[in-house]
Every structure is written in C-alpha cells, then in structure tokens.
Enzyme design. Structure first.
Site, PDB file in Angstrom:
ATOM      1  N   SER A   1      35.132  49.445  -5.990  1.00 29.54           N
ATOM      2  CA  SER A   1      33.676  49.273  -6.059  1.00 29.54           C
ATOM      3  C   SER A   1      33.248  47.913  -6.587  1.00 29.54           C
ATOM      4  CB  SER A   1      33.055  50.373  -6.928  1.00 29.54           C
ATOM      5  OG  SER A   1      33.419  50.218  -8.284  1.00 29.54           O
TER       6      SER A   1
ATOM      7  N   LYS B   1      30.710  48.550 -13.822  1.00 26.37           N
ATOM      8  CA  LYS B   1      29.737  48.101 -12.821  1.00 26.37           C
ATOM      9  C   LYS B   1      29.032  46.851 -13.353  1.00 26.37           C
ATOM     10  CE  LYS B   1      30.315  51.885 -10.296  1.00 26.37           C
ATOM     11  NZ  LYS B   1      31.004  51.873  -8.989  1.00 26.37           N
TER      12      LYS B   1
END
Length: 229
Positions: A40, A95
């Site tokens: 990701s 993230k």
C-alpha cells in the site's frame, strides 16, 4: 581509605546488566522494529522492508519538563506514520497523513483536494489509469477510490492514505484515525528482501523456513540503512 576492587567477572556481569537495561529501555520507549507486509505504500516502502520506527517522534509529553527534554514533532500533512488501526487496535498500519483535523478532504478523479485546493503529491503512485465515477454502478468500491467526499476531518483525527493509491485500504474505506492511535514515525530501513506480496499471510513452519532461506539471496542491499523521509 581502602578501596574494594571489583573482580573481572563482576565487572562483566554489571556491564551486561546495564547493556540489557539500556536495550530494553530503547526497545520499549524509543524504537520499534516493523515489517512492511503489503504494497500500500509503494514506491516509498516495499513489501519485505524491515523498519526501525521512532516511537518518541509524536509522543505527547505528560509534563512540561518532559516536553523540553524530549521534544516531539508536530504532525503535518505528508508525514508517514505508524498507528493502531481503528478496526483492530492489535494491528499496526503505516500510511501517509493527508488530511488534518478540521480540514475538508475531497478526491476528484484521483486528485486530492484540501479545503477545495489541489495538493501536490510527488510521492503517490497510480497503477490503474482508469477513473471510476458514481455512474459506474458495478464499481462502487473503486468509485470511492477515485472520487471521494467531501468530508471534514473531525477534531482529534487524521485522514490517511497509502501512496499506492489504487491498491490501498485506508481512510477512504475505513474512516479516520484518532490522533491517540498514532504510535511512531518510520525512521530507517535496516533490512529488505524481495518478499512475496502475500508472504505475511503464510504463517506455517514450512513458509517461515522458506522465507528464512530466501532472506540473503533475495536481499535488496541498496535499500538497507536508508533513512525514510
């Protein structure tokens, strides 16, 4: 005054104890080892990267003096953070911070807007050029991937996204991250190898032995000891 001379064995024992205490302190309060299991955050972080993360970077001091002795960093847009995933607090995610509390976040055809202004994101990666909209009835999840909001980030929360925008489960799908969930800031890649994308799901003894054998032959030497910024 007579002095008592320590034996060599006692000196070594005390040195070992002091070293162990120091290492335990560092591992408990300062750094933590962290492995990247998914793609990701490609291209900044790859599957198979092993990180040291700075647990002190965003720690909130309990006392004023603590804040002076151990200054922390203010969370800013584009910071990469490690946090406890709101859906399961036993799991850590990594993230990038995109929206700060009180800001309006919107995505239009893959472009992120903050308070109705587009932001520059040289770090992001799109592997799919297709843009899905609300008219694509069969692609509801993909529509939210490419066109989202607008939403206002609530007080005490963050809106986070993966750099690999077309292959990241993030705030677009599971919501905001409470500031209290932020644990650390990625600091250093200390080891990296070319791992299989789903290696983290394979936990059998045979799978672990296979990974151990592949560590050195598949090592990505050029990524080791790389500072993450």
């Amino acid at each position: 005054m007579a002095t008592v001379k320590k034996s060599g064995a006692r000196e070594y024992f005390e040195l070992i104890v002091e070293t162990v205490i120091f290492v335990l302190f560092v591992l408990t309060f300062v750094v933590q080892a962290f492995q990247i299991p998914t793609g990701s955050m490609i291209p900044k972080l790859l599957v198979g990267d092993f990180l040291l993360v700075n647990k002190m970077a965003y720690a909130r001091p309990a006392l004023p003096l603590e804040g002076l002795l151990l200054p922390n960093k203010r969370l800013e847009r584009k910071d990469i953070v490690v946090f406890k995933w709101p859906g399961d607090l036993t799991k850590d995610y990594v993230k990038r911070v995109i929206g700060l509390e009180g800001e309006t976040v919107e995505i239009r055809a893959k472009q992120v807007f903050i308070n109705d202004e587009p932001i520059d994101e040289p770090y992001k990666f799109h592997k799919d050029s297709q843009v899905y909209t609300k008219d694509d009835i069969d692609y509801g999840d993909l529509m939210a991937r490419d066109n989202y909001g607008p939403v206002v980030v609530p007080p005490g929360n963050l809106f986070v996204m993966g750099d690999n925008r077309d292959d990241s489960a993030d705030s677009r799908s599971w919501g905001f991250v409470p500031l209290a969930n932020v644990k650390a800031r990625p600091w250093l890649i200390y080891f990296s190898y070319d791992a299989e994308p789903d290696a983290w799901q394979k936990t059998g003894i045979g799978d672990r032995l296979k990974r151990a054998v592949r560590f050195i032959p598949k090592a990505r030497w050029g990524r080791m000891l790389r500072i993450i910024n």
